[in-house]
Scaffold this motif. Structure first.
Motif, short mmCIF file in Angstrom:
data_model
loop_
_atom_site.label_atom_id
_atom_site.label_comp_id
_atom_site.label_asym_id
_atom_site.label_seq_id
_atom_site.Cartn_x
_atom_site.Cartn_y
_atom_site.Cartn_z
N ARG A 6 0.84 -1.22 0.00
CA ARG A 6 0.00 0.00 0.00
C ARG A 6 0.86 1.25 0.00
O ARG A 6 2.05 1.23 0.35
CB ARG A 6 -0.97 -0.02 1.18
N ALA A 8 0.29 5.13 1.61
CA ALA A 8 -0.64 5.74 2.57
C ALA A 8 -0.31 7.21 2.81
O ALA A 8 0.16 7.59 3.89
CB ALA A 8 -0.59 4.95 3.88
N SER A 10 -0.56 11.19 3.69
CA SER A 10 -1.37 12.11 4.49
C SER A 10 -1.63 13.32 3.61
O SER A 10 -0.68 13.86 3.02
CB SER A 10 -0.61 12.56 5.74
N GLU A 42 -4.52 9.05 4.58
CA GLU A 42 -4.40 9.15 6.04
C GLU A 42 -4.80 10.56 6.49
O GLU A 42 -3.96 11.38 6.88
CB GLU A 42 -2.98 8.74 6.46
N ARG A 188 7.86 1.92 2.94
CA ARG A 188 7.68 3.35 3.23
C ARG A 188 9.03 3.96 3.56
O ARG A 188 10.05 3.26 3.61
CB ARG A 188 6.70 3.52 4.39
N1 GLU Z 1 0.80 8.75 6.24
C1 GLU Z 1 2.21 8.63 6.45
C2 GLU Z 1 2.93 9.74 5.69
O1 GLU Z 1 2.37 10.34 4.79
C3 GLU Z 1 2.76 7.29 5.98
C4 GLU Z 1 2.33 6.19 6.86
C5 GLU Z 1 2.91 4.83 6.56
O2 GLU Z 1 3.34 4.58 5.42
O3 GLU Z 1 2.91 4.00 7.46
O4 GLU Z 1 4.08 10.00 6.02
#
Ligand code: GLU
Length: 296
Positions: A6, A8, A10, A42, A188
């Motif tokens: 995934r 994710a 923000s 997120e 990530r």
């Molecule tokens: N939402 C987080 C960000 O934009 C990433 C979270 C994740 O990949 O666990 O930094």
């Protein structure tokens, strides 16, 4: 088991070069294993969000030919699920209210030492909710980097699952949502190595098998600053997409011949899926200058 990865983001700013690297790394890792690649927005922290930003991020992903599988999950629609879990831990005594301010914790040496654990505070007004960490996680295995160690003082802390301002904490939401989406592996940026210990301790508490982890090095901009929204990294929606795509792929360790600039974006992405390998990723778990790994 089918691979499910995934991305994710923000929605606190448009997609920037640092997040393009995370998007590409997670996409290539999923698609090279014939897996699925999901997207989760997120949007847990409205005060830090930019109106219209989630849409803009999704549009930019489409323009880079990064097509996601299934429905997009929005954290803003999952508040009931998060609260239910918090309530069950409050009821069982696993979680508790904490009235300590950031300033007080700083005065205690910077790490929270469980001061409110036995106070039995009942008024949630102005209190955070902390989880009594049953099994602190001091290290974990990263697919690229092997065993990574977490600051023990941080690992031991009873961490926040709901903030004083009433917002749900990232560590709680990320684990509940990765479980909900059936994610098998998280790819990530290396800025999220430290919270990984807390996240694994949540899996343990929930009696679930943790996902596997791959952390990508972070790119430093020309000014030596990490490319992140906090540092106001520039959005990439208006830049030359092909040049940025190739720059990001070089950062991830691809050897790219000059004639790649003649290919279409979707062809470059397909080539990336075929030629992706974790072994070519830079070894660093920190930040490295954008072009130190350049293969041309
Ligand atoms: N939402 C987080 C960000 O934009 C990433 C979270 C994740 O990949 O666990 O930094």
């Amino acid at each position: 088991m089918t691979y499910k990865g995934r991305f994710a983001p923000s929605p606190s700013g448009p997609l920037h070069f640092g997040s393009l690297i995370a998007a590409l790394g997670s996409y290539f890792q999923a698609k090279s294993q014939l897996g699925q690649w999901l997207v989760r927005i997120e949007d847990l922290d409205p005060p830090r969000e930019m109106p219209g930003c989630a849409k803009l991020i999704l549009k930019t992903l489409e323009e880079y030919h990064l097509e996601w599988d299934g429905d997009i999950l929005y954290q803003s629609k999952r508040h009931d699920i998060y609260q239910e879990k918090i309530d069950s831990w409050l009821n069982s005594g696993q979680a508790y209210y904490c009235e300590c301010t950031r300033k007080q914790i700083k005065a205690q040496g910077g790490f929270y030492k469980g001061i409110c654990r036995d106070k039995k505070l009942t008024n949630s007004q102005g209190c955070a909710v902390r989880l009594h960490t049953p099994e602190p996680v001091y290290q974990f295995n990263d697919i690229k980097h092997g065993e990574l160690t977490i600051n023990p003082a941080l690992a031991k802390e009873d961490f926040i699952i709901k903030r004083r301002d009433g917002l749900f904490a990232y560590n709680l939401a990320v684990v509940l949502d990765d479980l909900e989406q059936g994610i098998t592996e998280v790819v990530r940026g290396a800025d999220l190595i430290e919270p990984t210990g807390r996240q694994i301790s949540l899996y343990k508490l929930l009696k679930k098998t943790p996902v596997s982890y791959l952390h990508l090095p972070l790119a430093l901009g020309n000014d030596g600053q990490k490319l992140s929204k906090q540092n106001h990294a520039k959005g990439i929606q208006n830049d030359n997409k092909k040049v940025l795509l190739i720059d990001a792929m070089k950062f991830l360790g691809f050897h790219i011949e000059p004639d790649m600039y003649n290919a279409r974006m979707d062809e470059i992405i397909s080539w990336g899926v075929k030629n992706w390998s974790i072994s070519m990723l830079p070894k660093s778990t920190g930040s490295i200058p954008l072009f130190s790994n350049r293969s041309l």
